[in-house]
Design a protein around this motif. Structure first.
Motif, PDB file in Angstrom:
ATOM      1  N   PRO A 117       0.879  -1.162   0.104  1.00 38.88           N
ATOM      2  CA  PRO A 117       0.059  -0.061  -0.013  1.00 38.88           C
ATOM      3  C   PRO A 117       0.856   1.266   0.265  1.00 38.88           C
ATOM      4  O   PRO A 117       0.387   2.258  -0.614  1.00 38.88           O
ATOM      5  CB  PRO A 117      -0.859  -0.169   1.197  1.00 38.88           C
ATOM      6  CG  PRO A 117       0.105  -1.109   1.906  1.00 38.88           C
ATOM      7  CD  PRO A 117       0.482  -2.059   1.079  1.00 38.88           C
ATOM      8  N   ARG A 118       2.030   1.216   0.767  1.00 39.55           N
ATOM      9  CA  ARG A 118       2.763   2.555   0.493  1.00 39.55           C
ATOM     10  C   ARG A 118       3.682   2.705  -0.526  1.00 39.55           C
ATOM     11  O   ARG A 118       3.597   3.619  -1.053  1.00 39.55           O
ATOM     12  CB  ARG A 118       3.439   2.454   2.202  1.00 39.55           C
ATOM     13  CG  ARG A 118       4.608   3.762   2.228  1.00 39.55           C
ATOM     14  CD  ARG A 118       5.085   3.602   3.656  1.00 39.55           C
ATOM     15  NE  ARG A 118       6.028   2.517   4.147  1.00 39.55           N
ATOM     16  CZ  ARG A 118       7.104   2.242   3.479  1.00 39.55           C
ATOM     17  NH1 ARG A 118       7.884   3.069   2.786  1.00 39.55           N
ATOM     18  NH2 ARG A 118       7.539   1.071   3.654  1.00 39.55           N
ATOM     19  N   ARG A 119       4.406   1.589  -0.759  1.00 35.89           N
ATOM     20  CA  ARG A 119       5.648   1.589  -1.852  1.00 35.89           C
ATOM     21  C   ARG A 119       4.909   1.665  -3.304  1.00 35.89           C
ATOM     22  O   ARG A 119       5.258   2.616  -4.138  1.00 35.89           O
ATOM     23  CB  ARG A 119       6.333   0.408  -1.745  1.00 35.89           C
ATOM     24  CG  ARG A 119       7.172   0.272  -0.455  1.00 35.89           C
ATOM     25  CD  ARG A 119       8.236  -0.591  -0.479  1.00 35.89           C
ATOM     26  NE  ARG A 119       9.119  -0.697   0.374  1.00 35.89           N
ATOM     27  CZ  ARG A 119       8.804  -1.361   1.880  1.00 35.89           C
ATOM     28  NH1 ARG A 119       8.101  -2.284   1.670  1.00 35.89           N
ATOM     29  NH2 ARG A 119       9.938  -1.166   2.523  1.00 35.89           N
ATOM     30  N   PHE A 120       3.790   0.918  -3.501  1.00 31.71           N
ATOM     31  CA  PHE A 120       3.289   0.833  -4.627  1.00 31.71           C
ATOM     32  C   PHE A 120       2.443   2.179  -5.106  1.00 31.71           C
ATOM     33  O   PHE A 120       2.755   2.754  -6.281  1.00 31.71           O
ATOM     34  CB  PHE A 120       2.111  -0.021  -4.839  1.00 31.71           C
ATOM     35  CG  PHE A 120       1.612  -0.453  -6.318  1.00 31.71           C
ATOM     36  CD1 PHE A 120       2.177  -0.753  -7.274  1.00 31.71           C
ATOM     37  CD2 PHE A 120       0.464  -0.090  -6.709  1.00 31.71           C
ATOM     38  CE1 PHE A 120       1.966  -0.634  -8.409  1.00 31.71           C
ATOM     39  CE2 PHE A 120      -0.460  -0.056  -7.805  1.00 31.71           C
ATOM     40  CZ  PHE A 120       0.457  -0.573  -8.916  1.00 31.71           C
ATOM     41  N   ALA A 121       1.817   2.745  -4.046  1.00 34.54           N
ATOM     42  CA  ALA A 121       1.300   3.976  -4.203  1.00 34.54           C
ATOM     43  C   ALA A 121       2.303   5.165  -4.629  1.00 34.54           C
ATOM     44  O   ALA A 121       1.959   6.135  -5.375  1.00 34.54           O
ATOM     45  CB  ALA A 121       0.409   4.728  -3.121  1.00 34.54           C
ATOM     46  N   ALA A 122       3.319   5.054  -4.146  1.00 40.71           N
ATOM     47  CA  ALA A 122       4.653   6.090  -4.350  1.00 40.71           C
ATOM     48  C   ALA A 122       5.201   6.026  -5.731  1.00 40.71           C
ATOM     49  O   ALA A 122       5.402   7.116  -6.388  1.00 40.71           O
ATOM     50  CB  ALA A 122       5.548   6.312  -3.315  1.00 40.71           C
ATOM     51  N   THR A 123       5.488   5.010  -5.991  1.00 43.55           N
ATOM     52  CA  THR A 123       6.379   4.713  -7.177  1.00 43.55           C
ATOM     53  C   THR A 123       5.803   3.537  -8.314  1.00 43.55           C
ATOM     54  O   THR A 123       6.077   3.552  -9.412  1.00 43.55           O
ATOM     55  CB  THR A 123       7.821   4.233  -6.944  1.00 43.55           C
ATOM     56  OG1 THR A 123       7.736   2.933  -6.171  1.00 43.55           O
ATOM     57  CG2 THR A 123       8.458   5.280  -6.037  1.00 43.55           C
TER      58      THR A 123
END
Length: 252
Positions: free
Chosen positions: A169-175
């Motif tokens: 949820p955190r990493r995929f949304a960012a990059t």
């Protein structure tokens, strides 16, 4: 009428841009006003499953037959030889299944480590690049089939986006979405600079892509319980199946 290489590259560029845009817009598409996410997911699932059974698997079989005809004078084509191209498809399936299992080996509520994310996202980037790398070949063999392929993959991306977002949820949304969109454009650039040559190479690439698509289709587009709507699934399946049948009857 055979499509020129320039025209096929122009058409495949348009498809790559459209698919990249769908990747970036995936969260908005899943949450269309007045349409539950379970409905859009199931509709996309029906389309993807119809594509797999009515076009993708026959395409792998046709590629295997083409390789047999090409190499028939060089090697003895045995039943074992006939399994080779399907073994490539199985390898693509196994790679993505292994990555999915790896991403799921975390405690509830925790996000997998950075190296798992990079490995998983890298595999999907390769998957996306392969889709647009082979797009000019699809256009040269039939515009209608290429359009239907683009539609199926575009809706499929909306669902794979959901799966990656749930794992990371955190990493995929960012990059993640930007990387996947760029991978589609990279695949097109690669096809313009170094187009696949030869029946064997093309058939192997299509088989590898097929196995990967199979796993991701059945993982994302056949959700269970409250995430699925059978009516919407059946609508997508029958609509897309009908379109594919009509295009096939008219000769692509």
């Amino acid at each position: 009428m055979t499509m020129s290489t320039t025209t096929a590259l122009a058409g495949s560029f348009a498809a790559a841009v459209l698919l990249a845009a769908l990747h970036l817009a995936a969260p908005r598409i899943r949450s269309l006003p007045g349409v539950p996410e379970s409905a859009t997911g199931s509709f996309a699932g029906g389309i993807a499953v119809a594509y797999v059974f009515l076009h993708l698997l026959p395409e792998v079989a046709a590629g295997n037959a083409a390789i047999g005809e090409l190499l028939g004078d060089v090697v003895e084509v045995t039943p074992l030889f006939d399994l080779a191209i399907f073994a490539v498809a199985l390898a693509g399936f196994a790679v993505f299944y292994g990555l999915e299992r790896l991403a799921g080996r975390t405690r509830p509520g925790a996000e997998p480590g950075a190296w798992v994310y990079r490995l998983h996202l890298g595999a999907f980037c390769g998957y996306n690049a392969l889709i647009t790398y082979t797009m000019p070949l699809r256009l040269r063999t039939g515009i209608a089939f290429a359009v239907l392929f683009t539609i199926a993959m575009g809706l499929h991306f909306v669902l794979t986006d959901r799966g990656l977002r749930e794992h990371y949820p955190r990493r995929f949304a960012a990059t993640g979405r930007f990387a996947l969109a760029l991978a589609l454009l990279f695949g097109w650039v690669l096809s313009a600079l170094l187009a696949p040559a030869g029946v064997v190479v093309v058939s192997v690439l299509v088989a590898l892509l097929s196995g990967s698509v199979l796993l991701n289709v059945f993982k994302e587009e056949l959700p269970a319980g409250a995430r699925s709507r059978f009516g919407w699934f059946l609508t997508g399946l029958l609509l897309y199946g009908g379109l594919l049948t009509g295009v096939t009857a008219l000769g692509g």
